[in-house]
Design an enzyme around this catalytic site. Sequence first.
Site, short mmCIF file in Angstrom:
data_model
loop_
_atom_site.label_atom_id
_atom_site.label_comp_id
_atom_site.label_asym_id
_atom_site.label_seq_id
_atom_site.Cartn_x
_atom_site.Cartn_y
_atom_site.Cartn_z
N GLY A 109 7.09 -38.65 21.13
CA GLY A 109 6.22 -38.48 22.30
C GLY A 109 4.76 -38.36 21.86
N ASP B 286 5.35 -29.23 22.18
CA ASP B 286 6.31 -28.14 22.36
C ASP B 286 6.11 -27.00 21.37
OD1 ASP B 286 7.33 -29.77 24.28
OD2 ASP B 286 9.33 -29.99 23.41
N ARG C 286 4.53 -17.95 49.31
CA ARG C 286 5.66 -18.72 48.79
C ARG C 286 6.00 -18.32 47.35
NH1 ARG C 286 3.40 -24.52 50.95
NH2 ARG C 286 4.61 -24.57 52.88
N HIS D 299 4.40 -35.21 32.34
CA HIS D 299 3.57 -35.81 31.29
C HIS D 299 2.07 -35.53 31.45
CE1 HIS D 299 7.43 -37.67 30.76
NE2 HIS D 299 7.06 -37.96 29.53
N GLN E 153 0.98 -32.83 31.02
CA GLN E 153 0.78 -31.89 29.91
C GLN E 153 0.48 -32.58 28.58
OE1 GLN E 153 4.13 -28.68 30.26
NE2 GLN E 153 4.71 -30.44 31.49
N ARG E 154 0.82 -33.84 28.49
CA ARG E 154 0.64 -34.56 27.22
C ARG E 154 -0.57 -35.49 27.25
NH1 ARG E 154 6.40 -36.45 25.80
NH2 ARG E 154 5.45 -38.50 25.80
O1 F6P Z 1 7.26 -34.36 22.79
C1 F6P Z 1 8.22 -33.45 23.25
C2 F6P Z 1 8.41 -33.64 24.70
O2 F6P Z 1 7.18 -33.47 25.30
C3 F6P Z 1 9.48 -32.74 25.30
O3 F6P Z 1 9.01 -31.53 25.74
C4 F6P Z 1 9.99 -33.61 26.43
O4 F6P Z 1 11.33 -33.27 26.74
C5 F6P Z 1 9.88 -34.97 25.89
O5 F6P Z 1 8.84 -34.96 24.97
C6 F6P Z 1 9.65 -36.03 26.94
O6 F6P Z 1 9.59 -37.26 26.32
P1 F6P Z 1 9.36 -38.66 27.00
O7 F6P Z 1 7.90 -38.94 26.89
O8 F6P Z 1 10.16 -39.61 26.18
O9 F6P Z 1 9.80 -38.57 28.42
#
Ligand code: F6P
Length: 349
Positions: free
Chosen positions: A10, A127, A162, A279, A281-282
Amino acid sequence: MRIGLLTGGGDCPGLNAVIRAAVRTGVADGHTFTGFRYGWAGVLADNAVELTIESTGGILTRGGTILGTSRTNPYSNDADGTALVRATLERRAVQALIAIGGEDTLGVAQRLHEGGVPVVGVPKTIDNDLGGTDVTFGFQTAVQIVTDAIDRIHTTAESHNRVMIVEVMGRHAGWIATHAGIAGGADAILVPERPFDIDELCAQLRRRHERGRLFSIVVVAEGATAREGSALAAGGGPVARVAATDAFGHARLGGIGVLLEHEIESRTGFESRVTILGHVQRGGTPVAFDRVLATRLGVAALRAIAAGRSGVMVGLHGNAISEVSLVEALAEPRLLDPELYETAELFFG
Ligand code: F6P
């Protein structure tokens, strides 16, 4: 030396900062760089680009990875991954590899090292659950994104009275949930390390309402599960969204928050809503801490590979960057510090 670089698994804010740091330091020392596209997929398909000072300029602040990434496993279907990787490296005269990734990418790196391919690992995952380092880059950025989201959810929770459930990433470990939960003032935090009991959670929310606090914030990690013997234990998460697993055998998680929304509302009568941050978060630009950590790790990985070391991962230990063996780093996932969770619990309910 010609050094190969790849990002696998990821994506994660800070990957580009590692690439930039390794290339800038390495070129200054006379090395050249081949960047493989899309993780191990690029090595298998011989899909690569030349990385130079120019091509890695201006990427420090950029999220994602300029090389692209994938969850490809060179050893899938009993393939001789070592031979396949070695063939591409020889064709391109690449003498050693820097692999930037999580447990899966680094697991491949370890197998390659055992097969005689020189490789150094750089730990990456939002993570924060990798061994061999106190923290991974990308984690702080994810915590900040989740904290900002909780702050926003707080005001709407309060307006509507809520229960707001915020589902965050965290497959094996509740680091993001717990850090962001503490920072955002969560009333309950559910993490994979501590299976939950839905009846206890609902009782906690009811007590809070009885005290006049008519809204609640529940943060749940995607990998949280119901405690054995408790209600919801059968099918109480983690929720796999599709039946298929990836090349490393991982299920695609997500949706435990939807289940909780339904269960909390039907058991307590409190109106509930779920937000799955996924996503978000990424994505985006890394916070300063992650840029600095990624830069330090990139420089350290370059120095390790240039010095001829292999089978090691660079990591943060205290305030210092040092090396550990990949075997040691991959032995166990780094789970949540119980003391941290106990601190979070003081503010529940
Ligand atoms: O990189 C780890 C992670 O962010 C996990 O927390 C999550 O389950 C996974 O990647 C999601 O991955 P993908 O981008 O393949 O959906």
